[in-house]
Scaffold this active site. Structure first.
Site, PDB file in Angstrom:
ATOM      1  N   LYS A  93       0.085   3.761  -2.636  1.00  0.00           N
ATOM      2  CA  LYS A  93      -0.899   4.840  -2.476  1.00  0.00           C
ATOM      3  C   LYS A  93      -0.249   6.210  -2.304  1.00  0.00           C
ATOM      4  CE  LYS A  93      -4.580   1.953  -0.504  1.00  0.00           C
ATOM      5  NZ  LYS A  93      -4.012   0.647  -0.142  1.00  0.00           N
TER       6      LYS A  93
ATOM      7  N   SER B 125      -5.626   3.280   4.867  1.00  0.00           N
ATOM      8  CA  SER B 125      -5.122   2.563   3.683  1.00  0.00           C
ATOM      9  C   SER B 125      -6.268   1.932   2.903  1.00  0.00           C
ATOM     10  CB  SER B 125      -4.100   1.490   4.090  1.00  0.00           C
ATOM     11  OG  SER B 125      -3.299   1.120   2.994  1.00  0.00           O
TER      12      SER B 125
ATOM     13  N   SER C 187       0.792  -1.234   0.000  1.00  0.00           N
ATOM     14  CA  SER C 187       0.000   0.000   0.000  1.00  0.00           C
ATOM     15  C   SER C 187       0.821   1.278   0.000  1.00  0.00           C
ATOM     16  CB  SER C 187      -0.953   0.015   1.195  1.00  0.00           C
ATOM     17  OG  SER C 187      -2.057  -0.831   0.947  1.00  0.00           O
TER      18      SER C 187
END
Length: 363
Positions: free
Chosen positions: A26, A78, A23
């Site tokens: 991101k 997240s 993640s």
């Protein structure tokens, strides 16, 4: 790990190795979304078919939500559904957004990075390196609203009905009071990933740990890395609030005006780093000036890169110069030309009188 002020590497191991990053993908999603979408804009949640175990903000397809709340949900929780919604809102579709992600990586010089989705799911072609992750995070932390988001332990999502409070998944923020970011990640393929940051001793450092076997080990390695980095620095205060930094002369009325530093600056320095202060202030000032009026600035640099800009403030008020002061100053500044002019006039007058006398004698 890098010094966030200069981008200089402090310590590294296999920094350019290309690895899955979960993640922390991101981070680029946030970077592009903040460039493309106003924070106050409301969008509708994109349809997202999650598989069991995914990290979600919990949006329903079509649900209205602000970009601001999506960014908090993207970073703190997240949320994969938040990432998908931002991607569609910014580019119209996920594939178009991913193309923009890769163009963005190239533009930022992230040579070890490629994206296959805006979320960080394990997929061929979705990878980065510790070096690129800290470089991207450094760029993001220069954006004040991003820095506020990643330093938040919680946030209230007011655009949702009912409003909702969310809490960060970045346990580094809870373990170290000086920690201020950045982003966690975990998948089976990537292991546990953390881009961490913190500020101590007048310096901000950014670290990256990839492929840790557990969340606790990920945090421990990040803390050890950052603690070691901070141990290399010693704090100095090159400027203190109220310190006189410059003394320009006062036009017409004479004397000097002290310019004082508006605030104290604490700077962390390693032994091999050079500190420099550049004063940008006029050599002369003219009233009227109010007390604490900003006049110039002092620029603090470490190894040639700016780390702080401190306004310089007038130590006292200066009134408008009187006509007498202006005249006196004019005479003082032009003494030589005035003296020369006076001499010419005097000689002219003497010559004129001599000519008159001669004419009278001739008659």
């Amino acid at each position: 790990m890098i010094d966030a002020r200069t981008g200089e590497t402090v310590v590294s191991h296999a920094a350019a190795e290309r690895l899955p990053i979960a993640s922390t993908t991101k981070l680029m999603t946030a970077y592009l979304a903040m460039r493309e979408l106003p924070e106050s804009k409301r969008v509708r949640a994109a349809p997202y078919a999650a598989i069991p175990g995914e990290s979600l903000l919990g949006l329903s397809a079509g649900e209205p939500i602000s970009v601001r709340d999506l960014l908090y949900g993207l970073i703190l929780r997240s949320g994969n559904d938040a990432a998908e919604t931002l991607a569609v809102a910014a580019a119209g579709s996920e594939p178009r957004f991913v193309r923009r992600m890769n163009l963005g990586a190239a533009a930022l010089g992230l040579a070890d990075t490629h994206y296959a989705n805006p979320i960080g799911l394990d997929e061929a072609g979705n990878f980065s390196s510790a070096r690129d992750l800290v470089a991207l995070s450094r760029r993001l932390l220069e954006i004040p609203r991003f820095a506020r988001i990643v330093d938040s332990r919680s946030a209230v999502l007011r655009s949702l009905r009912p409003k909702r409070t969310i809490y960060t998944r970045n346990t580094l923020l809870l373990r170290a009071p000086w920690a201020n970011g950045v982003k966690t990640g975990h998948t089976l393929g990537a292991g546990y990933v953390l881009v961490g940051s913190g500020r101590r001793r007048g310096v901000e450092l950014i670290s990256a740990v990839l492929g840790a076997p557990s969340e606790s080990q990920r945090d421990a390695e990040s803390l050890n890395l950052l603690d070691y980095g901070f141990s290399l620095y010693r704090q100095r205060r090159p400027l203190r609030a109220g310190e006189r930094v410059a003394s320009p002369s006062i036009r017409y009325s004479g004397g000097e005006l002290s310019l004082l530093a508006a605030r104290t600056v604490a700077v962390g320095l390693r032994r091999d780093q050079r500190l420099r202060i550049e004063v940008r202030a006029p050599s002369e000032v003219e009233g009227p000036l109010r007390h604490r009026a900003p006049i110039g600035a002092a620029i603090v640099e470490v190894d040639g890169r700016r780390v702080a800009r401190v306004p310089l403030l007038a130590s006292r008020a200066i009134g408008r110069a009187s006509d007498f002061d202006r005249a006196r100053s004019f005479v003082s500044e032009h003494r030589a030309p005035l003296a020369a002019g006076g001499f010419v006039i005097l000689m002219g007058a003497v010559s004129f009188r001599w000519l008159l006398r001669r004419r009278r004698r001739d008659k």
